[in-house]
Structure formats: structure tokens, C-alpha cells
Design an enzyme around this catalytic site. Structure first.
Site, PDB file in Angstrom:
ATOM      1  CD  GLU A  34      50.720  47.344  54.720  1.00 49.90           C
ATOM      2  OE1 GLU A  34      51.977  47.334  54.654  1.00 49.90           O
ATOM      3  OE2 GLU A  34      50.001  46.422  54.268  1.00 49.90           O
ATOM      4  N   GLY A  39      47.979  48.860  49.896  1.00 46.93           N
ATOM      5  CA  GLY A  39      47.794  48.459  48.509  1.00 46.93           C
ATOM      6  C   GLY A  39      48.694  47.333  48.057  1.00 46.93           C
ATOM      7  N   GLY A  40      49.741  47.051  48.816  1.00 46.38           N
ATOM      8  CA  GLY A  40      50.602  45.931  48.495  1.00 46.38           C
ATOM      9  C   GLY A  40      51.418  46.129  47.228  1.00 46.38           C
ATOM     10  CB  CYS A  42      48.815  45.116  42.760  1.00 45.38           C
ATOM     11  SG  CYS A  42      47.847  45.704  41.354  1.00 45.38           S
ATOM     12  CG  HIS A 440      34.753  42.714  10.998  1.00 47.96           C
ATOM     13  ND1 HIS A 440      35.991  42.140  10.773  1.00 47.96           N
ATOM     14  CD2 HIS A 440      34.655  43.753  10.125  1.00 47.96           C
ATOM     15  CE1 HIS A 440      36.595  42.798   9.800  1.00 47.96           C
ATOM     16  NE2 HIS A 440      35.798  43.783   9.382  1.00 47.96           N
TER      17      HIS A 440
END
Length: 458
Positions: A34, A39-40, A42, A440
């Protein structure tokens, strides 16, 4: 002398770390490289920090509407520094979690630096040379900066640099009326900025159906976001009050003066400095790495995952790339990219959840269609929450009863769309949902109703 590994993964985005985890659990040695932030996109500049800011904007907007819910408040002010501090904690915690996971992973060697191929099996990271017969590229993409006239003469923001913003813009001018641009447009309008969106096309988010685009435009304009469409010859110049954005539009002033400019004009892959030529890996005209249905490049032992392969620009597609790679490599399970159904969301408020074909795409397919729509004003849950903007739309093949696509623009739309998506993956007819009993009060309970109210497309 190089160190050899069973696999090398370049990039710690959404696919890389998870693949490292699966490979090391299977007893294989892995080197993960890296060069910047774990974490890139996102974690650092995309989903997590932006959705944290969207959440702040939603809370602020709801507080302003407090009287509608019987709540008495004083004037609502925005502490932008605290908004950004909250965002920062979200992304730093997530980044630290990814980094700690990798650095404490057995059989995983983490190298921090810029990786470049020296041969199809050798990669240099700083002074170190590593090698493997199995390489995975997970290098992501970055904001594209078009060659607008005058762009080099002014300061501008991208989706990455706006994460470091230390002031609330007086007037934020956003170039690009698609997903990234619209999320920032609404949130900054709610923070208190004047906002203008400039889009070259005739409508917002051109890949969506016209009725969806028009509804989103109406939602944003209702909150005071200015929309300029058909903007040709976009150009920039310095101005005493910030930046002058020149536009040739069919209507409106020829120039928009903003304190800040955000370029939200697409992405470009981080593939131009990897030495792919030395590995013999092919890219397309835009720089995306070409892969087959199993994510393999033209060099069989090199695969590409995530945004850099051009097969999906989302966190969920990147993670699915990891699943495909792991299934084929470890599990002897021949999963394919073509197995997945297109799905994504636009995180304005209310959000847009999408699955499968648009109506436009379905009509072009030549199939006989059934289409159902329902405004959110007729969804009890939306009425109860006081959030009735938007509508639902479903599209079915009239001959096979196959669900072809759906759009839910409305409160909870990003969650409700999943129930439709799961039936599509199960390859079941729409009648499966039609006969289902949903809880519901929810937004999802109206999905069977909208399928039941379909009529033939004309």
C-alpha cells in the site's frame, strides 16, 4: 535478490485486505503493498466519510423541520468544524482498523511504498524486490480533472481534497451533475452554502430514466440548489470573490461566481505508474485494466480487482471481485463477474436505490414489458415519517414474469431495493414478491402492491 511470496496484492482497498485474509487462512504467504492510505477510496474519501457528512446534513435538515414533528427549537446553526471532525473520526477509525488487521495477519507481510513491475513476476517497492507467480492489482482510481479552459489558473476541489476542507463555502459551484456531485450539492446546501450544479448534459444523472432524473432535480431545487444544464464550453477564471465559472447554457447567466469549485467529473484508474508495460498487462483507451469474467488479465497469473478494472465503480462490486477471486483460487467455485446484477444507490435524501435495468434499457431490449409505479405519498411509512418525496418503479418481462429492474427513490429506498434484488438473484418470478407478506409499517411492504398494480408498457 528478491523475496518470494505465494501471492502479491497491490492496494489495500475493499478487495485486497479481504483476499489477503482468505489466502493466509489457506496457508499461503502474502505480500500486501500500500503506497498511501489503508482502506482505499471507500474508507478515506468515498463511502464512509461522505455518508458521515450526509448523516450530519440529514440531522441538520430534520432539526430545521422540527416544528412539523411537534418539536420546539431555536434557530439551527451549523458548526462545520464539528461536522468535519465527526467525519474524520469515522474515516480514521476505519482506516486504523484495516491497517491493524493487515499488520497483525499471520503469513501477511505489509510493505508501504510505491509498487512497480520490473517483470511479469517481479515488483519493486522502494529498495525491495519481491516476486510471485500470483499477483492481484487493487489500485483503485482517482478524480478525473478535465482540461477545462483556465482550470490551471484557479483553485479547485475534488472528492478527495474536499475531505480536508476547513471552511464552509459561501457558494460552492459543482461541475458535474451525477452521483458524487449531487450528494455534495445537497449536503452543502443543508450546511448553509449556496450551491450551483453545472452539468454539460440535458439532464442530471444521464444513466437514469428521465422520470428519475426529473424527480431528483425537483428534490434538489426545492431545497435551493441551483441547476444549470446543457452547459457547454465550461471555463474558469480568477475572480475577486473566488472563481468565475463560465458556461454557455441555453438559459441563465453566462457566468457563475463561486467561492469554491468542486470538480465531480468522473474518475480515472491509478494504472499509469505501475509499470504495467513491463508486465505485459493490457489496458483500454481510458487506462482501465482489461480482465476476463474471472478477473484475469491477458497475463494469466495477474488479476485486477476493484475500480481499476472498469467492471464496477462501487465498494460492493470491489468486494464482490474479492469473492470471485477467492472462490476461483481457493474454493474451486467458478464464480464470474457476469453473475452479478447491476445495483447501486444515490445517497441524496431521499436516497435512490437501483437494481437491474432502467426502463430505457428494458425498452431497448425489445421485450414485452409490464411496468408498475407508486408515488411515495401513497406509502404509509413515508407519510408517517413526513418524507414523501419520490416514487417506486418496477419493470417485468411480461412473457416470463422475470423482474428486469427497479428504482426506489424515496425514504429507505436504498434498503428496500434489496428485497427485489434478492428475488432477481434467486431467478424467481415477480409473483414470489407479490405473494410475500411484509412487515407493516415499512417501505418494503408496498413492493408487492406496486408489482400487483403493473400494467403493460405502451
Amino acid at each position: 535478490m528478491s523475496r518470494n511470496f505465494d501471492a502479491i496484492i497491490i492496494g489495500a482497498g475493499q478487495a485486497g485486505p479481504s483476499l489477503a485474509g482468505r489466502l493466509t487462512e489457506a496457508g499461503r504467504t502474502v505480500a500486501l503493498v500500500e503506497r498511501k492510505l489503508f482502506g482505499g477510496t471507500c474508507v478515506n474519501t468515498g463511502c464512509m466519510p461522505t455518508k458521515a457528512m450526509v448523516a450530519s446534513a440529514y440531522a441538520i435538515h430534520t432539526a430545521r423541520r422540527g416544528a412539523e414533528y411537534g418539536m420546539t427549537t431555536g434557530p439551527i446553526s451549523v458548526d462545520f468544524a464539528r461536522v468535519m471532525a465527526r467525519k474524520e473520526k469515522v474515516r480514521l477509525d476505519a482506516r486504523a482498523g484495516v491497517e491493524s488487521w493487515l499488520k497483525n495477519m499471520n503469513n501477511c507481510t505489509v510493505l508501504e511504498g510505491h509498487a512497480r513491475f520490473e517483470s511479469p513476476t517481479e515488483i519493486r517497492v522502494g529498495e525491495e524486490l519481491i516476486s510471485s507467480e500470483q499477483v492481484f492489482l487493487n489500485v483503485g482510481a482517482r478524480a478525473a480533472v478535465p482540461d477545462f479552459a483556465g482550470i490551471d489558473e484557479v483553485s479547485y476541489l475534488t472528492n478527495s481534497s474536499i475531505m480536508e476542507l476547513n471552511h464552509l463555502p459561501g457558494h460552492l459551484v459543482i461541475i458535474g451533475g451525477s452521483y458524487i456531485g449531487l450528494e455534495f450539492a445537497q449536503m452543502f446546501r443543508r450546511f448553509g452554502s449556496e450551491v450551483t450544479v453545472i452539468e454539460k448534459g440535458p439532464r442530471l444523472i444521464a444513466r437514469e430514466d428521465p422520470d428519475v432524473s426529473d424527480a431528483i432535480r425537483a428534490i434538489l431545487e426545492k431545497e435551493g440548489v441551483h441547476i444549470r444544464l446543457n452547459a457547454e464550453c465550461i471555463r474558469f477564471a480568477k475572480h475577486p470573490n473566488g472563481v468565475a465559472a463560465g458556461v454557455d447554457c441555453t438559459s441563465g447567466a453566462p457566468e457563475v461566481i463561486g467561492s469554491d469549485v468542486l470538480l465531480a467529473t468522473g474518475r480515472r484508474p491509478n494504472t499509469d505508474d505501475l509499470g504495467l508495460d513491463k508486465a505485459g498487462v493490457k489496458t483500454d483507451a481510458r487506462g482501465y485494466i482489461e480482465v476476463d469474467d474471472f478477473l484475469r488479465t491477458n497475463v494469466p497469473h495477474i488479476s485486477a480487482m476493484g475500480e481499476c478494472n472498469g467492471r464496477g465503480a462501487f465498494t460492493h462490486t470491489s468486494y464482490n471481485d474479492f469473492e470471485i477471486a477467492a472462490a476461483n483460487l481457493i474454493d474451486n467455485d467458478p464464480r464470474r463477474v457476469s453473475d452479478r446484477i447491476q445495483t447501486y444507490a444515490l445517497y441524496i435524501d431521499p436516497p435512490l436505490g437501483r437494481a437491474g435495468m432502467t426502463e430505457t434499457e428494458a425498452r431497448k431490449s425489445g421485450r414485452k414489458l409490464m411496468i408498475g409505479t407508486r408515488p411515495m405519498t401513497r406509502v404509509g411509512r413515508a407519510v408517517e415519517k413526513g418524507e414523501t418525496q419520490g416514487f417506486m418503479k418496477v419493470i417485468v418481462d411480461a412473457d416470463t414474469n422475470e423482474i428486469l429492474g427497479a428504482s426506489i427513490l424515496g425514504t429507505g429506498g436504498d434498503e428496500a431495493i434489496q428485497s427485489i434484488l434478492d428475488v432477481m438473484y434467486a431467478k424467481k418470478p415477480y409473483t414470489t414478491i407479490l405473494r410475500a407478506v411484509h412487515i407493516h409499517p415499512t417501505v418494503s411492504e408496498l413492493i408487492p402492491t406496486v408489482f400487483g398494480d403493473m400494467s403493460p408498457a405502451t
